[in-house]
Design a protein around this motif. Structure first.
Motif, PDB file in Angstrom:
ATOM      1  N   THR A  72       0.817  -1.218   0.000  1.00 37.27           N
ATOM      2  CA  THR A  72       0.000   0.000   0.000  1.00 37.27           C
ATOM      3  C   THR A  72       0.849   1.266   0.000  1.00 37.27           C
ATOM      4  OG1 THR A  72      -1.790  -1.189   1.088  1.00 37.27           O
ATOM      5  CG2 THR A  72      -1.854   1.213   1.198  1.00 37.27           C
ATOM      6  N   ASP A 110     -11.565  -1.605 -12.592  1.00 37.23           N
ATOM      7  CA  ASP A 110     -11.380  -2.999 -12.194  1.00 37.23           C
ATOM      8  C   ASP A 110     -10.983  -3.804 -13.425  1.00 37.23           C
ATOM      9  OD1 ASP A 110     -11.827  -5.760 -11.527  1.00 37.23           O
ATOM     10  OD2 ASP A 110     -13.141  -5.134  -9.888  1.00 37.23           O
ATOM     11  N   TYR A 123     -10.189   4.860 -11.292  1.00 38.32           N
ATOM     12  CA  TYR A 123      -9.935   3.434 -11.087  1.00 38.32           C
ATOM     13  C   TYR A 123     -10.765   2.614 -12.073  1.00 38.32           C
ATOM     14  CZ  TYR A 123     -10.067  -1.189  -8.855  1.00 38.32           C
ATOM     15  OH  TYR A 123      -9.993  -2.538  -8.594  1.00 38.32           O
ATOM     16  N   ALA A 155      -9.899   5.765  -3.819  1.00 37.65           N
ATOM     17  CA  ALA A 155     -10.960   6.444  -3.064  1.00 37.65           C
ATOM     18  C   ALA A 155     -10.374   7.410  -2.032  1.00 37.65           C
ATOM     19  CB  ALA A 155     -11.853   5.406  -2.377  1.00 37.65           C
ATOM     20  N   ARG A 156      -9.267   7.017  -1.382  1.00 41.06           N
ATOM     21  CA  ARG A 156      -8.660   7.884  -0.365  1.00 41.06           C
ATOM     22  C   ARG A 156      -7.965   9.088  -0.987  1.00 41.06           C
ATOM     23  NH1 ARG A 156      -7.203   2.847   1.930  1.00 41.06           N
ATOM     24  NH2 ARG A 156      -4.971   3.099   1.434  1.00 41.06           N
ATOM     25  N   ALA A 172      -8.567  -0.103  -5.210  1.00 40.74           N
ATOM     26  CA  ALA A 172      -9.807   0.690  -5.194  1.00 40.74           C
ATOM     27  C   ALA A 172      -9.844   1.605  -3.985  1.00 40.74           C
ATOM     28  CB  ALA A 172     -11.015  -0.247  -5.204  1.00 40.74           C
ATOM     29  N   SER A 173      -9.384   1.098  -2.832  1.00 39.70           N
ATOM     30  CA  SER A 173      -9.365   1.899  -1.616  1.00 39.70           C
ATOM     31  C   SER A 173      -8.371   3.054  -1.729  1.00 39.70           C
ATOM     32  CB  SER A 173      -9.017   1.013  -0.421  1.00 39.70           C
ATOM     33  OG  SER A 173      -8.925   1.773   0.765  1.00 39.70           O
ATOM     34  N   ILE A 174      -7.222   2.802  -2.320  1.00 34.54           N
ATOM     35  CA  ILE A 174      -6.215   3.860  -2.490  1.00 34.54           C
ATOM     36  C   ILE A 174      -6.767   4.998  -3.338  1.00 34.54           C
ATOM     37  CG2 ILE A 174      -4.020   4.360  -3.658  1.00 34.54           C
ATOM     38  CD1 ILE A 174      -3.079   1.566  -2.673  1.00 34.54           C
ATOM     39  N   GLU A 212      -9.009  -4.903  -3.990  1.00 34.25           N
ATOM     40  CA  GLU A 212      -9.630  -4.152  -2.894  1.00 34.25           C
ATOM     41  C   GLU A 212      -8.746  -2.992  -2.472  1.00 34.25           C
ATOM     42  OE1 GLU A 212     -10.533  -6.745   0.318  1.00 34.25           O
ATOM     43  OE2 GLU A 212     -11.976  -7.959  -0.819  1.00 34.25           O
ATOM     44  N   GLU A 213      -7.450  -3.224  -2.392  1.00 32.53           N
ATOM     45  CA  GLU A 213      -6.539  -2.189  -1.915  1.00 32.53           C
ATOM     46  C   GLU A 213      -6.376  -1.070  -2.931  1.00 32.53           C
ATOM     47  OE1 GLU A 213      -4.543  -0.751   1.383  1.00 32.53           O
ATOM     48  OE2 GLU A 213      -5.853  -2.500   1.099  1.00 32.53           O
ATOM     49  N   SER A 234      -6.642  -2.368 -12.033  1.00 35.60           N
ATOM     50  CA  SER A 234      -6.275  -3.557 -11.261  1.00 35.60           C
ATOM     51  C   SER A 234      -6.127  -4.762 -12.192  1.00 35.60           C
ATOM     52  CB  SER A 234      -7.323  -3.829 -10.183  1.00 35.60           C
ATOM     53  OG  SER A 234      -8.566  -4.167 -10.764  1.00 35.60           O
TER      54      SER A 234
END
Length: 394
Positions: free
Chosen positions: A253, A345, A343, A332-333, A328-330, A325-326, A276
């Motif tokens: 991450t 997929d 992003y 979003a943050r 997508a989270s990055i 998952e990571e 991804s």
């Protein structure tokens, strides 16, 4: 009537080449690179050296009335010990959006890779000539795509009419980074790797930094992306981190954040699409490393298997499911401070239904039909005007 006596030799120079990051002048000619010398020097790895010197996405682009085009090259071709011969690298000649010819270079060096022993041996060979002898008459812009899967040291370009650099059409430059899938592993030819197909569909100029086995969040790759002029950027990350078993979640991450930070130093507002991994059944829930399937090798087939233990996900070992998952989270943050970051997929390019219809032949890499599918889908999904990339031309 034009004959061999009327051949014109044109020096291969930077103004005839597109898609390379750096050009190395050798004793014989010109060697395109997709990483600069300073980056190559930071980690002299054989896999990386092979991948970056294979000119995926690099092409000669010129205007001419020639009906004959010849290119002298010194190729370096791969052989995998115990596996069937690899297809010879192809050169695709395109004009007016139409593929007019394909040819391979005879001769060349041979790089023999023994995946069981982990060795690589190079046997020198002679240069060869790629010939396109029957082209349409009249003026035309020619794009000659170099092989995505073998090194091509360019020695001489000969034609039966003068050559000049093709005019700049003002197209956007799309800079892409990814793994061997992005480099084009198992695509039919260099103009039909999925990034080349997507670029053609979208009407953009491609710089392909897909590096087989080497999309590993290396800082020198991030700095190369930072320093390369581009209007659009995409990063397809994840599969190589898993199949090398390179890092755990704790390292992954921050490494992605750092990679993005570096790219943003040179491209603060450029549309940037983080992609991804596509579906890869052996690594969806099982960590790496990816290992050669010795049973398949004994039968003369190249195939891979997952070498990790699914139970070790709890201790931070990475799978493709975890990485998606990571990532997508990055995004979003970071999005509140970076509205130009988006992003995608990777399973939208190749997912479960596709795997049933078009399984990965060696369990890792897509075949030619899947490259075409992925290229068409990326052009439709990325270049739709909603992820920062321009929408379809009116």
């Amino acid at each position: 009537m034009r004959t061999e006596h009327h051949r014109i030799t044109t020096p291969v120079t930077a103004d005839l080449l597109r898609g390379a990051v750096e050009l190395e002048r050798t004793d014989r000619g010109l060697l395109p690179h997709r990483l600069p010398a300073w980056a190559r020097a930071q980690y002299p790895d054989g896999q990386l050296a092979m991948a970056e010197a294979q000119p995926s996405g690099v092409r000669l682009v010129f205007h001419t009335s020639a009906t004959v085009v010849e290119l002298d090259v010194l190729a370096t071709k791969r052989i995998y010990a115990g596996a069937p011969p690899r297809p010879a690298g192809l050169y695709d000649l395109v004009a007016g959006g139409e593929l007019l010819g394909q040819a391979s270079a005879p001769g060349g060096n041979t790089l023999t890779l023994d995946m069981t022993a982990g060795t690589a041996t190079t046997t020198p060979g002679p240069p060869g000539t790629v010939r396109f002898p029957v082209l349409p008459t009249g003026p035309k812009d020619i794009t000659l795509w170099l092989p995505h899967n073998e090194t091509a040291e360019l020695l001489a370009l000969r034609t039966d009419a003068p050559v000049e650099p093709a005019p700049d059409r003002g197209r956007s430059v799309w800079l892409h980074h990814g793994s061997s899938i992005s480099q084009g592993s198992d695509a039919a030819s260099p103009s039909t790797t999925w990034p080349a197909l997507a670029a053609s569909r979208a009407g953009v100029d491609l710089i392909n930094l897909g590096l087989g086995g080497s999309a590993l969040l290396d800082p020198f790759t991030a700095r190369t992306l930072r320093d390369t002029p581009a209007d659009l950027i995409s990063l397809k990350l994840g599969i190589n981190v898993v199949n090398t078993d390179l890092m755990r979640l704790r390292a992954f991450t921050p490494a992605v954040h750092g990679f993005l930070d570096t790219v943003r130093e040179g491209h603060p507002t450029t549309p940037l699409l983080l992609v991804s991994p596509i579906l890869c059944p052996i690594h969806e829930d099982t960590p790496g490393p990816s290992l050669p399937d010795t049973a398949a090798l004994s039968e003369g087939r190249l195939r891979f298997r997952a070498g990790g233990d699914p139970a070790e996900r709890a201790s931070g070992r990475l799978t493709l499911g975890v990485i998606r998952e990571e990532l997508a989270s990055i995004v979003a943050r970071r999005a509140p401070d970076d509205p130009h970051l988006h992003y995608l997929d990777g399973r939208a390019l190749y997912g479960e239904a596709d795997a049933a219809a078009l399984p990965l032949p060696d369990a890792l890499h897509p075949d030619a039909a899947t490259h075409r599918l992925m290229g068409e889908r990326f052009a439709r999904l990325a270049f739709d005007g909603t992820r920062g990339f321009p929408g379809p031309a009116a």
